[in-house]
Motif scaffolding. Structure first.
Motif, PDB file in Angstrom:
ATOM      1  N   VAL A  99       0.827  -1.200   0.031  1.00  0.00           N
ATOM      2  CA  VAL A  99      -0.046  -0.203  -0.105  1.00  0.00           C
ATOM      3  C   VAL A  99       0.886   1.098  -0.096  1.00  0.00           C
ATOM      4  N   PHE A 100       1.918   1.039   0.833  1.00  0.00           N
ATOM      5  CA  PHE A 100       2.739   2.400   0.840  1.00  0.00           C
ATOM      6  C   PHE A 100       3.178   2.590  -0.670  1.00  0.00           C
ATOM      7  N   MET A 101       3.741   1.394  -1.198  1.00  0.00           N
ATOM      8  CA  MET A 101       4.429   1.544  -2.740  1.00  0.00           C
ATOM      9  C   MET A 101       3.184   2.167  -3.556  1.00  0.00           C
ATOM     10  N   PHE A 140       0.899   4.305  -2.907  1.00  0.00           N
ATOM     11  CA  PHE A 140       0.867   5.426  -2.550  1.00  0.00           C
ATOM     12  C   PHE A 140       2.066   6.461  -3.365  1.00  0.00           C
ATOM     13  N   LEU A 141       3.074   5.922  -3.006  1.00  0.00           N
ATOM     14  CA  LEU A 141       4.565   6.670  -3.372  1.00  0.00           C
ATOM     15  C   LEU A 141       4.243   6.536  -5.213  1.00  0.00           C
ATOM     16  N   LEU A 148      -4.634   6.684  -3.058  1.00  0.00           N
ATOM     17  CA  LEU A 148      -4.975   5.281  -2.585  1.00  0.00           C
ATOM     18  C   LEU A 148      -6.204   4.692  -3.075  1.00  0.00           C
TER      19      LEU A 148
END
Lengths: 656, 512
Positions: A184-186, A188-189, A194
């Protein structure tokens, strides 16, 4: 107020009511708020949401902004498209029937209100999971259902094994969520948001991009897809994180049926299907999904044939079927995977509830202590057989159509691992009916082999072979349990008829319905091949039933002989390939050892505390020695003064 | 004159919030020793009044600006250019409120458990509250240092007088540890004072640029004070002793407020005063944070003492906070600040909860419990909510803080983000293990027949449950306070940084 909002929030309301009033006010009527809520959700789904989705209307609306920090902005929002609609049908239908069944099953239990409160909370979280329009809400539901699973597995919390099993489920899932969270972080980055719609719309743009991840240059779509898949492996109990699901059978049987068969464990499949625009970009990720699914399917099916706990057998069967769904997703046949998810929900929930009906009657989980139950429990027997035929993939039943579509998709797909996973899937097609019918024959046929534990406490564990004592206490379950069984049996037979493939004269309506969301894979294969693949798996399935009949009806002494002959293999299977032991000795024990013997005993107590207590200690010692100079004796001072004077004079003289 | 917003209210609100507890303490001082009930009610009354007054800050705060608000400034010692200078911004305001709330809870939880030297106890609690609020409001270094050190004295007494069997060791350790760190900061403050032309004005000092080497030295001087307070690894060992030996109220103050001051110090002083040094030291800070997260979590797995376990979990959780702060991006910083608040709420609540059973059993050993969910079901439900918040489950406040921190940390340094995530797995491990040992399984015969929570205890925990869910479901009510101030802070940190990066680049090019 939008009508669809009631779908998740009705169960939430029921949860709040039960938590606040259940114990003191509602007591043995605690099921009412929960049942009314979930049945309400069911009717809204059937009457409003499903028709809209079938008319092609997609809802994507935000309720409120959940979190804002800089450019990071997520909402609580809802997406209702065909995929969500299918999941809503599955969740609300199964949940409604299982809630009703639980009234009979849980009757008289001490924590009655607590049970229904958790069930409502679970339903709420599951609905939030499938209805969310962004990854955060997915994650919210994802963790929420995991929490309820933890509560409900450990429902009989005074029992150590139940408390342990709940904790294990939670922690094993955390391992999967670890990857999922980073995924999920990836996202967003990479995409700066999201929310599903912009992420999936821009997904194609990242094709071929690489990213430096912890020192390696990796393909971006592959990385994201595999990280997300980690979460699915945990939640859907795939190898190597499958170990929690069999233990989860410590929970009450309605829980196993709802959470650990029909809904929560399928969340991983749902997620992969939902994220198909990302998975499609990476062949490596797709092949991984297919291989992990096929491996799990075969691996757990082989374990199932040696187990004796009625619920654990079905649990391994669940792992196996979930593996098939991932297999389908991995070859691009998402619709086939979701189709199997949908039919599986009916026949597997039915298997569990029927098993619960058996357990309710005989008060044991050990099939070696059952036998001959069919004359006492005709309805349970009938629905059990229907469920088994459906699960085993016998033509005409729901399970056949979905399983056949998966096997055909694997065979006919462009995937480079398609043929391999097709072979594995076909092998599974043999094991599934074999262990399911082994279960049926041992449970319902032959002679009753158990005592009645409640009447004869001493005859607990199979010690009373052939005993007929207490047998007359066995009786069919009450109507509140059998009616849901019968309704689910209808689903186990007919639910799959919406997806009959064109080759059998159907319209494949199910796949058509999902096409806008998950697309449709290109197949290459002739009609003859399709008939061949179908025929082969059907023959294999029937031979599985036949062999089970031969072993457990005709030559009933044969299984034991084979087990003795091949005790090596038998033991490996019986001990589930020793995976639990492996984890215990390679992960759990070393971690605890490091914590106790290294960090607490050495690093913290010796090194850090050594310095902390050492410095003041050293200062104290130094000043202690210095203090000795101050003796309070005049002659000492005199000598020191003289020595000092001598020293100074000597110094002056020398330097001159 | 700096860009600040003077207090617009008809009364000096910050001074009121700071000195109301002192007034309460004075009232208690003149109360007769035998009137214990009156003493308690005075303490409760003043702390509630303080909280109510502080709520005005919450409602009247202007979220659109980073400027200091409700500012009061009076000349105090003109010869040395020392001012009585107070104000709050989006970084400090929430901690003023949390401190005021904590005071109420501490008075409530001690109601029956403190039986000796009742007067002195409540005086200490009120004075600590006053000084802590003072720390968060001070805009003059002299005043700040005064509050910072003054706070140690009542806290030292709370641990040393009303603590457990090993209280003297713990109290002295706590005192010396923090004092050593603070003294280095004092040197740093004096250096700044002299360099900036005799000014203790924090806002004025922030506008100046300091030579890089000086920044570096001062960064580490301030670090000594703040790292001990946080506490960061490896200067954390005072915390388990102090937490374990302190009476419940003492543990709660320590956990909820006192250890926040270290992180607050980094935010208020280290980052804006020494931006280049902070940026240069980021790798070291991230490393220490990650070590704290994992080390603190692993060590929890081997604890047998209930309070010690929660104390060590604080080391892990505060590691998340420093990770977020030194991620130096908006998600990390806001997550860090929110997590400070969350940790105060959740760990405070856990210590309160432990206090509730400790009052009944007088045992902190995990092995002395078991099956408590059957005996005290309401208590078990409350404890479960706090456990879940501590584990960071979505829907609770812990999730929001940890998620933002990890997002920020991951954006700043992927490896740090990934390693920190493992702390979450272990976190679930020890908290659920703890919960299982205490609440599940067979009922330990030592706890049969314990009464469930009474009304006073329930009232103590309810506000914290409300906060857990409020922040979890609608975090924007709190995050919105921070946006402007954090944005401003980041601008300050980055403004100086551009130059530094260029220098580094030029050096590299020359070398090549």
């Amino acid at each position: 107020m939008k009508l669809y909002l009631l779908i998740p929030f009705l169960p939430l309301t029921a949860f709040v009511i039960n938590i606040l009033l259940g114990k003191e006010v509602l007591r043995d009527k605690a099921h009412w708020p929960s049942i009314l809520a979930v049945v309400g959700s069911f009717f809204i789904t059937i009457t409003s949401v499903l028709p809209q989705a079938m008319a092609g209307k997609v809802i994507n609306e935000d309720l409120y902004t959940w979190m804002v920090s800089g450019t990071f902005n997520v909402t609580v929002g809802f997406l209702i498209d065909p995929l969500t609609a299918v999941m809503l049908v599955v969740v609300t239908t199964c949940a409604s029937l299982i809630h009703i069944y639980a009234v009979g099953y849980m009757h008289g239990d001490k924590g009655y209100y607590r049970f229904f409160a958790y069930m409502s909370l679970f339903t709420f979280c599951m609905l939030m999971l499938v209805m969310g329009n962004n990854f955060m809400q997915l994650y919210f539901g994802w963790e929420g259902v995991g929490l309820c699973s933890y509560f409900l597995i450990g429902y009989y919390f005074n029992k150590k094994s139940a408390a342990d099993a709940g904790k294990k489920a939670f922690i094993v899932n955390r391992f999967g969520d670890f990857g999922f969270g980073i995924g999920v972080f990836m996202i967003f980055l990479t995409f700066g948001t999201l929310h599903y719609a912009p992420v999936f719309a821009n997904a194609a743009g990242i094709t071929g991009q690489t990213v430096n991840f912890l020192g390696w240059n990796v393909d971006l779509p592959t990385l994201i897809a595999l990280l997300l898949f980690c979460g699915a492996v945990g939640k859907s109990a795939q190898v190597p994180l499958h170990v929690w699901l069999p233990d989860a059978m410590e929970g009450p049987t309605p829980v196993s049926a709802l959470i650990h068969a029909a809904t929560m464990v399928t969340a991983g499949v749902f997620m992969v299907a939902r994220c198909n625009p990302i998975f499609n970009l990476s062949e490596i990720a797709m092949n991984t999904v297919a291989i992990v699914g096929a491996t799990t399917s075969l691996f757990t099916a082989t374990i199932a044939i040696t187990q004796n706990d009625i619920k654990r057998i079905i649990a391994y069967s669940t792992c196996s079927h979930l593996g098939l769904m991932f297999l389908a997703c991995g070859v691009g046949a998402y619709a086939a995977g979701i189709f199997h998810l949908y039919t599986h929900a009916f026949f597997k929930a039915l298997l569990f509830l029927a098993a619960g009906s058996v357990i309710h009657a005989v008060h044991t989980n050990d099939i070696q202590e059952m036998g001959g139950l069919k004359k006492y429990m005709p309805i349970t027997y009938a629905v059990f057989v229907i469920a088994a035929l459906s699960a085993g993939g016998v033509p005409g039943f729901s399970g056949f159509f979905s399983k056949d579509e998966i096997i055909w998709s694997a065979y006919a797909s462009h995937s480079s691992v398609g043929k391999l996973v097709w072979l594995m899937g076909t092998a599974v097609a043999f094991f599934t009916p074999f262990y399911t019918f082994r279960l049926i024959f041992l449970t319902f046929h032959g002679k009753y082999r158990g005592g009645h534990p409640e009447e004869h406490g001493h005859s607990a564990h199979g010690s009373s072979h052939g005993s007929h004592q207490g047998e007359h206490h066995i009786h069919e379950s009450p109507k509140v349990m059998t009616i849901p069984l019968i309704l689910l049996a209808v689903g186990a037979v007919a639910a799959g008829w919406v997806g009959i493939p064109p080759i059998l004269g159907g319209g494949a309506h199910f796949a058509e319905f999902l096409k806008p969301v998950v697309g449709h894979p290109e197949f290459h294969g002739t009609h003859a091949e399709e008939w061949g693949v179908m025929g082969l798996s059907t023959i294999i399935a029937l031979s599985g039933i036949g062999l089970a009949a031969f072993f457990y009806l005709r030559k009933t002494d044969l299984p034991e002989k084979i087990a003795k002959q091949f005790s090596g293999i038998y033991n490996i299977l019986y001990h589930k390939y020793y995976i639990d032991e492996l984890y215990h000795y390679t992960i759990v024990k070393p971690t605890l050892w490091v914590a106790d013997k290294v960090i607490v005993a050495i690093t913290d107590a010796r090194i850090i505390e050594g310095i902390v207590n050492g410095v003041p200690g050293a200062i104290g010692k130094f000043s202690g020695n210095l203090r000795k100079v101050q003796t309070g004796l005049a002659q000492h001072y005199g000598i020191l003064m003289a020595a000092g004077a001598f020293f100074i004079i000597a110094l002056v003289l020398l330097l001159r | 004159m700096e860009q600040v917003i003077m207090n617009q209210l008809s009364y000096p609100i910050l001074s009121t919030v700071i000195f109301l507890p002192v007034l309460g303490a004075l009232l208690i001082l003149i109360t007769r020793r035998s009137w214990e009930l009156l003493t308690k009610w005075i303490a409760l009354g003043t702390s509630i009044l303080t909280f109510i007054v502080s709520l005005t800050l919450f409602t009247d705060f202007d979220k659109s600006t980073h400027k200091m608000q409700f500012v009061e400034k009076h000349s105090w010692i003109p010869n040395w250019n020392i001012n009585y200078y107070l104000g709050v911004d989006g970084i400090s305001i929430l901690f003023v409120l949390l401190s005021a709330l904590t005071a109420i809870l501490c008075v409530l939880i001690s109601w029956n458990s403190i039986k000796a030297k009742v007067k002195e106890f409540y005086i200490s609690i009120l004075l600590t509250t006053s000084f802590m609020i003072g720390v968060f409001c001070s805009l003059d270094f002299f005043l700040f240092y005064l509050f910072w050190e003054a706070m140690l004295i009542p806290m030292f007494l709370i641990i040393g007088v009303w603590g457990g069997p090993n209280r003297i060791y713990a109290a002295i350790k706590f005192f010396l540890y923090t004092l050593v760190g603070s003294v280095l900061m004092l040197v740093g403050i004096i250096v700044l004072y002299l360099y900036a032309g005799k000014s203790f004005d924090i806002l004025e000092l922030m506008t100046k640029n300091y030579p890089y080497t000086m920044q570096l030295w001062l960064f580490w001087a301030f670090f000594a004070a703040f790292a001990v307070k946080v506490p960061m690894w490896p200067v954390h060992t005072w915390l388990p002793d102090a937490h374990t030996e302190a009476p419940t109220a003492g543990s709660v103050i320590l956990a909820a407020i006192l250890i926040k001051m270290g992180a607050y110090g980094f935010l208020r002083f280290s980052l804006p005063l020494f931006p280049e040094a902070s940026k240069a030291m980021t790798p070291a800070m991230l490393t220490l944070s990650v070590i704290a997260i994992i080390y603190g979590a692993v060590i929890c797995l081997a604890q047998t003492d209930l309070k010690r376990l929660i104390a060590y979990s604080s080391v892990s959780h505060m590691g998340f906070v420093t990770l977020g702060i030194f991620a130096l991006n908006i998600q990390g910083l806001e997550g860090g600040i929110l997590q400070m608040l969350n940790h105060g709420v959740v760990t405070g609540a856990l210590f309160l909860s432990v206090g509730i059973v400790y009052d009944r059993t007088h045992s902190r050993q995990i092995a002395d419990y078991g099956g408590l969910a059957t005996v005290m079901p309401i208590y078990a439900a409350f404890f479960m909510v706090f456990t879940l918040a501590s584990v960071g489950l979505p829907g609770t406040n812990g999730f929001i803080g940890e998620f933002l921190i990890l997002l920020g940390g991951f954006a700043a340094n992927k490896l740090a983000g990934v390693l920190a995530c493992t702390g979450i797995i272990i976190g679930a491990g020890y908290m659920l293990w703890l919960y299982q040992k205490i609440f599940f399984m067979e009922i330990n015969k030592k706890i049969i027949g314990l009464p469930d929570m009474d009304i006073r205890e329930t009232i103590t925990l309810v506000p914290l449950i409300v906060l857990v869910l409020w922040i979890g479901i609608y975090p924007n009510s709190f995050l919105s306070f921070m946006h402007a101030s954090v944005q401003h802070l980041l601008e300050r940190v980055n403004a100086g940084g551009v130059q530094e990066v260029n220098i580094a680049k030029t050096i590299l090019e020359v070398v090549r």
